[in-house]
Design a protein around this motif. Structure first.
Motif, PDB file in Angstrom:
ATOM      1  N   LEU A 182      -1.784   7.997   8.774  1.00  0.00           N
ATOM      2  CA  LEU A 182      -3.221   7.498   9.480  1.00  0.00           C
ATOM      3  C   LEU A 182      -3.240   5.901   8.886  1.00  0.00           C
ATOM      4  CD1 LEU A 182      -5.481  10.499   8.594  1.00  0.00           C
ATOM      5  CD2 LEU A 182      -4.168   9.872  10.848  1.00  0.00           C
ATOM      6  N   ALA A 183      -2.802   5.477   7.929  1.00  0.00           N
ATOM      7  CA  ALA A 183      -2.826   3.973   7.540  1.00  0.00           C
ATOM      8  C   ALA A 183      -2.309   3.039   8.517  1.00  0.00           C
ATOM      9  CB  ALA A 183      -2.123   3.791   6.257  1.00  0.00           C
ATOM     10  N   ARG A 184      -2.989   2.003   8.724  1.00  0.00           N
ATOM     11  CA  ARG A 184      -2.370   0.878   9.658  1.00  0.00           C
ATOM     12  C   ARG A 184      -0.947   0.388   9.268  1.00  0.00           C
ATOM     13  NH1 ARG A 184      -0.764  -1.459  13.004  1.00  0.00           N
ATOM     14  NH2 ARG A 184      -0.910  -3.596  13.763  1.00  0.00           N
ATOM     15  N   ASP A 185      -0.565   0.318   8.144  1.00  0.00           N
ATOM     16  CA  ASP A 185       0.859   0.167   7.824  1.00  0.00           C
ATOM     17  C   ASP A 185       1.911   1.216   8.359  1.00  0.00           C
ATOM     18  OD1 ASP A 185       0.324  -2.353   6.764  1.00  0.00           O
ATOM     19  OD2 ASP A 185       0.941  -1.858   4.820  1.00  0.00           O
ATOM     20  N   ALA A 186       1.274   2.424   8.469  1.00  0.00           N
ATOM     21  CA  ALA A 186       2.355   3.395   9.136  1.00  0.00           C
ATOM     22  C   ALA A 186       2.708   3.197  10.618  1.00  0.00           C
ATOM     23  CB  ALA A 186       1.956   4.699   9.011  1.00  0.00           C
ATOM     24  N   MET A 217       0.832  -1.073   0.219  1.00  0.00           N
ATOM     25  CA  MET A 217       0.002   0.015  -0.008  1.00  0.00           C
ATOM     26  C   MET A 217       1.067   1.353   0.033  1.00  0.00           C
ATOM     27  SD  MET A 217      -2.090   2.012   2.817  1.00  0.00           S
ATOM     28  CE  MET A 217      -0.627   2.446   3.473  1.00  0.00           C
ATOM     29  N   THR A 218       1.868   1.254   0.952  1.00  0.00           N
ATOM     30  CA  THR A 218       2.700   2.441   0.988  1.00  0.00           C
ATOM     31  C   THR A 218       3.530   2.755  -0.299  1.00  0.00           C
ATOM     32  OG1 THR A 218       3.044   2.194   3.470  1.00  0.00           O
ATOM     33  CG2 THR A 218       4.713   3.438   2.150  1.00  0.00           C
ATOM     34  N   LEU A 219       4.031   1.638  -0.915  1.00  0.00           N
ATOM     35  CA  LEU A 219       4.784   1.622  -2.231  1.00  0.00           C
ATOM     36  C   LEU A 219       3.640   2.235  -3.315  1.00  0.00           C
ATOM     37  CD1 LEU A 219       6.864  -1.748  -2.445  1.00  0.00           C
ATOM     38  CD2 LEU A 219       7.696   0.590  -1.983  1.00  0.00           C
ATOM     39  N   ALA A 220       2.533   1.787  -3.386  1.00  0.00           N
ATOM     40  CA  ALA A 220       1.638   2.105  -4.401  1.00  0.00           C
ATOM     41  C   ALA A 220       1.258   3.736  -4.221  1.00  0.00           C
ATOM     42  CB  ALA A 220       0.452   1.166  -4.516  1.00  0.00           C
TER      43      ALA A 220
END
Length: 115
Positions: free
Chosen positions: A93-97, A60-63
């Motif tokens: 704010l994303a879960r991966d962060a 998700m972060t890469l995209a």
């Protein structure tokens, strides 16, 4: 000419275009035409190391980053900063962060949710 002038400084592009001289791999790396120069016998190992590093990141972060990179290039400087600021807020704010920060603090590999 088009691709060259969008990837290296104008003075380097103009020199290459006007002289037609061949450029060594080391010089290409020095002026930013390529990311790096490696010995032929190390190409596969270097490519695989880079691929593994990228593949270890949140999809998700890469995209998000890739999309934002290309989008902001087409904007005015002011609009690009505003857009990038909003993308960074949304990303944080994303879960991966949260997972990335937790993993860093806990000195462990992250477990990406791609969310």
């Amino acid at each position: 000419m088009v691709a060259l002038s969008r990837n290296v400084a104008n003075k380097h592009a103009m020199e290459m275009l006007l002289t037609g001289d061949m450029t060594s791999a080391d010089r290409a790396a020095e002026i930013g035409l390529v990311n790096r120069s490696v010995a032929a016998e190390n190409v596969t190992s270097e490519v695989m190391a880079l691929a593994r590093k990228i593949a270890s990141k949140s999809v998700m972060t890469l995209a998000t980053g890739k999309s934002a990179f290309y989008a902001q290039r087409e904007m005015s400087l002011e609009a690009a900063y505003a857009y990038a600021s909003q993308v960074m807020v949304d990303n944080m704010l994303a879960r991966d962060a949260e997972e990335g920060i937790d993993a860093f603090i806990q000195k462990r590999d992250p477990i990406w949710q791609d969310a």
